[in-house]
Design a protein around this motif. Structure first.
Motif, PDB file in Angstrom:
ATOM      1  N   ARG A   1       0.815  -1.218   0.000  1.00 38.86           N
ATOM      2  CA  ARG A   1       0.000   0.000   0.000  1.00 38.86           C
ATOM      3  C   ARG A   1       0.848   1.268   0.000  1.00 38.86           C
ATOM      4  O   ARG A   1       0.614   2.196  -0.785  1.00 38.86           O
ATOM      5  N   ASP A   2       1.846   1.330   0.894  1.00 33.74           N
ATOM      6  CA  ASP A   2       2.591   2.569   1.117  1.00 33.74           C
ATOM      7  C   ASP A   2       4.015   2.549   0.578  1.00 33.74           C
ATOM      8  O   ASP A   2       4.668   3.588   0.524  1.00 33.74           O
ATOM      9  N   GLY A   3       4.514   1.360   0.201  1.00 31.96           N
ATOM     10  CA  GLY A   3       5.915   1.228  -0.145  1.00 31.96           C
ATOM     11  C   GLY A   3       6.762   1.107   1.109  1.00 31.96           C
ATOM     12  O   GLY A   3       6.270   1.227   2.237  1.00 31.96           O
ATOM     13  N   LEU A   4       8.045   0.866   0.924  1.00 28.10           N
ATOM     14  CA  LEU A   4       8.993   0.851   2.039  1.00 28.10           C
ATOM     15  C   LEU A   4       9.537   2.266   2.176  1.00 28.10           C
ATOM     16  O   LEU A   4      10.264   2.750   1.308  1.00 28.10           O
ATOM     17  N   VAL A   5       9.172   2.921   3.262  1.00 28.80           N
ATOM     18  CA  VAL A   5       9.534   4.322   3.473  1.00 28.80           C
ATOM     19  C   VAL A   5      10.686   4.394   4.469  1.00 28.80           C
ATOM     20  O   VAL A   5      10.590   3.865   5.580  1.00 28.80           O
ATOM     21  N   ILE A   6      11.774   5.040   4.072  1.00 34.77           N
ATOM     22  CA  ILE A   6      12.923   5.266   4.947  1.00 34.77           C
ATOM     23  C   ILE A   6      13.077   6.769   5.153  1.00 34.77           C
ATOM     24  O   ILE A   6      13.200   7.523   4.183  1.00 34.77           O
ATOM     25  N   LYS A   7      13.037   7.195   6.412  1.00 35.76           N
ATOM     26  CA  LYS A   7      13.259   8.584   6.774  1.00 35.76           C
ATOM     27  C   LYS A   7      14.634   8.680   7.417  1.00 35.76           C
ATOM     28  O   LYS A   7      14.888   8.036   8.441  1.00 35.76           O
ATOM     29  N   SER A   8      15.508   9.475   6.837  1.00 31.67           N
ATOM     30  CA  SER A   8      16.881   9.514   7.324  1.00 31.67           C
ATOM     31  C   SER A   8      17.499  10.886   7.101  1.00 31.67           C
ATOM     32  O   SER A   8      17.232  11.537   6.074  1.00 31.67           O
TER      33      SER A   8
ATOM     34  N   LEU B   1      17.679   7.512  13.309  1.00 34.05           N
ATOM     35  CA  LEU B   1      17.697   8.563  14.313  1.00 34.05           C
ATOM     36  C   LEU B   1      18.998   9.348  14.352  1.00 34.05           C
ATOM     37  O   LEU B   1      19.026  10.489  14.796  1.00 34.05           O
ATOM     38  N   ALA B   2      20.100   8.730  13.927  1.00 36.16           N
ATOM     39  CA  ALA B   2      21.402   9.395  13.985  1.00 36.16           C
ATOM     40  C   ALA B   2      22.074   9.295  12.625  1.00 36.16           C
ATOM     41  O   ALA B   2      22.225   8.199  12.085  1.00 36.16           O
ATOM     42  N   PRO B   3      22.508  10.401  12.052  1.00 38.02           N
ATOM     43  CA  PRO B   3      22.970  10.405  10.660  1.00 38.02           C
ATOM     44  C   PRO B   3      24.284   9.698  10.410  1.00 38.02           C
ATOM     45  O   PRO B   3      24.521   9.206   9.309  1.00 38.02           O
ATOM     46  N   VAL B   4      25.173   9.648  11.377  1.00 40.97           N
ATOM     47  CA  VAL B   4      26.502   9.096  11.093  1.00 40.97           C
ATOM     48  C   VAL B   4      26.669   7.690  11.653  1.00 40.97           C
ATOM     49  O   VAL B   4      27.745   7.096  11.545  1.00 40.97           O
ATOM     50  N   PHE B   5      25.629   7.146  12.263  1.00 40.14           N
ATOM     51  CA  PHE B   5      25.748   5.887  12.968  1.00 40.14           C
ATOM     52  C   PHE B   5      25.076   4.781  12.161  1.00 40.14           C
ATOM     53  O   PHE B   5      23.895   4.489  12.343  1.00 40.14           O
ATOM     54  N   GLN B   6      25.800   4.180  11.222  1.00 40.90           N
ATOM     55  CA  GLN B   6      25.301   3.028  10.489  1.00 40.90           C
ATOM     56  C   GLN B   6      26.485   2.176  10.056  1.00 40.90           C
ATOM     57  O   GLN B   6      27.451   2.667   9.482  1.00 40.90           O
ATOM     58  N   SER B   7      26.415   0.913  10.360  1.00 36.26           N
ATOM     59  CA  SER B   7      27.477  -0.001   9.971  1.00 36.26           C
ATOM     60  C   SER B   7      26.932  -1.412   9.908  1.00 36.26           C
ATOM     61  O   SER B   7      25.975  -1.762  10.606  1.00 36.26           O
ATOM     62  N   LEU B   8      27.529  -2.218   9.048  1.00 35.96           N
ATOM     63  CA  LEU B   8      27.155  -3.616   8.899  1.00 35.96           C
ATOM     64  C   LEU B   8      28.430  -4.383   8.567  1.00 35.96           C
ATOM     65  O   LEU B   8      28.995  -4.196   7.490  1.00 35.96           O
ATOM     66  N   SER B   9      28.882  -5.201   9.508  1.00 33.90           N
ATOM     67  CA  SER B   9      30.107  -5.971   9.312  1.00 33.90           C
ATOM     68  C   SER B   9      29.774  -7.456   9.235  1.00 33.90           C
ATOM     69  O   SER B   9      28.851  -7.935   9.904  1.00 33.90           O
ATOM     70  N   PHE B  10      30.537  -8.183   8.452  1.00 38.41           N
ATOM     71  CA  PHE B  10      30.317  -9.619   8.285  1.00 38.41           C
ATOM     72  C   PHE B  10      31.640 -10.253   7.888  1.00 38.41           C
ATOM     73  O   PHE B  10      32.562  -9.572   7.410  1.00 38.41           O
ATOM     74  N   GLY B  11      31.742 -11.547   8.086  1.00 40.09           N
ATOM     75  CA  GLY B  11      32.973 -12.228   7.707  1.00 40.09           C
ATOM     76  C   GLY B  11      32.950 -13.685   8.107  1.00 40.09           C
ATOM     77  O   GLY B  11      32.073 -14.140   8.852  1.00 40.09           O
ATOM     78  N   GLU B  12      33.928 -14.425   7.589  1.00 38.41           N
ATOM     79  CA  GLU B  12      34.095 -15.821   7.981  1.00 38.41           C
ATOM     80  C   GLU B  12      34.548 -15.859   9.435  1.00 38.41           C
ATOM     81  O   GLU B  12      35.412 -15.088   9.862  1.00 38.41           O
ATOM     82  N   ARG B  13      34.000 -16.770  10.189  1.00 41.42           N
ATOM     83  CA  ARG B  13      34.302 -16.816  11.612  1.00 41.42           C
ATOM     84  C   ARG B  13      35.708 -17.337  11.909  1.00 41.42           C
ATOM     85  O   ARG B  13      36.219 -17.146  13.017  1.00 41.42           O
ATOM     86  N   ASP B  14      36.347 -17.962  10.913  1.00 41.86           N
ATOM     87  CA  ASP B  14      37.737 -18.394  11.110  1.00 41.86           C
ATOM     88  C   ASP B  14      38.743 -17.328  10.696  1.00 41.86           C
ATOM     89  O   ASP B  14      39.956 -17.542  10.758  1.00 41.86           O
TER      90      ASP B  14
END
Length: 307
Positions: free
Chosen positions: A40-47, A140-153
């Motif tokens: 109905r509304d789409g995915l809305v991101i306010k940032s 809520l905060a403009p500079v606070f975004q991160s996503l880290s990932f990796g092999e656990r070994d």
């Protein structure tokens, strides 16, 4: 690269939405109610970094999920993990990489048991975001975004490189890490300290610091968590400790944990996954954690009262 984001709430909606905005192949696995809202509304991101409305984002519901995906982006609460696993399991094939963004460590054992350790990467994210009354994702905060990932070994595998390249266009602070498990432990130390302190005292960091014994309590919880991490072989680094010490000792700080905000809202909390599991690992390593025990008792009493 085909990505399925489990859920389209504050975390899945933000990171999945930014990747979709960048032209990546993202499908949101959602419940019927959320599917209707998005249609109905789409995915809305306010940032502060830029608003966007993504009309008719690709969605699928669990009973219609019958295709394999390259990446599962998993961002549910710990108490919803079993239901989430049932919903996205059909999307996992021999080459699928699962990136869990849950807090703590216990979920890794659950995912390993269900899907095999080779399919489960390490992962964590950092963002201040929520769903507002209109069901929009609000950063809520403009500079606070991160996503880290990796092999656990610690290996920098071809699949991690491919994911990093795919995610880069989303401008979401994504990065492939060769020390992802250490980073997950560091985040857990910070989160458990914040959650235990602010939930138990029902106050922000600044208000606790201003109370007699408040500073000693906060730093005492930090020390207990740090000792458990060290006993597990993942001693937090000096740079991390310097950074969180500043966060935990800033006078007047309004900082609270999301667990505290959940308590104020009368919502479920991740007491067992965040605080309880830290205590269990401390007990196994014979590390004393008396302050964590007090906080955990408080959280379990809250859960009993809520039930």
């Amino acid at each position: 690269m085909r990505i399925v984001a489990v859920g389209a709430g504050a975390i899945g909606g933000f990171f999945g939405g930014r990747l979709l905005q960048a032209g990546r192949d993202v499908t949101f696995l959602v419940r019927p109610g959320r599917a209707a809202e998005l249609a109905r509304d789409g995915l809305v991101i306010k940032s502060p970094n830029g608003d966007v409305t993504l009309q008719n984002p690709p969605t699928v519901q669990a009973d219609k999920l019958n295709e394999k995906f390259d990446v599962v982006l998993l961002s549910c609460k710990a108490f919803d993990l079993d239901d989430a696993i049932k919903s996205f399991a059909p999307a996992v094939g021999p080459q699928t990489a699962i990136i869990p963004l849950l807090n703590g460590m216990r979920h890794l054992d659950v995912l390993d048991t269900r899907f095999g350790k080779d399919r489960v990467l390490g992962g964590w994210c950092g963002i201040a975001a929520t769903l507002n009354e209109h069901r929009h994702v609000v950063q809520l905060a403009p500079v606070f975004q991160s996503l880290s990932f990796g092999e656990r070994d610690g290996a920098m595998s071809n699949r991690v490189r491919a994911i990093a390249e795919n995610f880069a266009a989303g401008n979401i602070g994504s990065q492939a890490s060769e020390k992802i498990v250490l980073e997950m432990w560091e985040k857990w130390v910070l989160l458990t300290t914040l959650a235990s302190s602010t939930s138990l005292m029902r106050a922000a960091i600044g208000h606790i610091l201003a109370a007699p014994g408040g500073r000693d309590f906060i730093l005492g919880v930090r020390d207990e968590c740090t000792a458990v991490a060290k006993a597990a072989g993942y001693a937090p680094g000096e740079a991390f400790l310097t950074r969180i010490n500043s966060m935990l000792t800033t006078e007047g700080s309004p900082l609270t944990a999301s667990m505290f905000r959940d308590i104020k809202a009368g919502a479920p909390v991740e007491a067992d996954h965040i605080v309880g599991d830290m205590i269990a690992r401390g007990d196994a390593a014979k590390v004393p954690v008396p302050k964590l025990r007090i906080a955990y008792t408080h959280l379990k009493a809250y859960e009993n009262q809520r039930a």
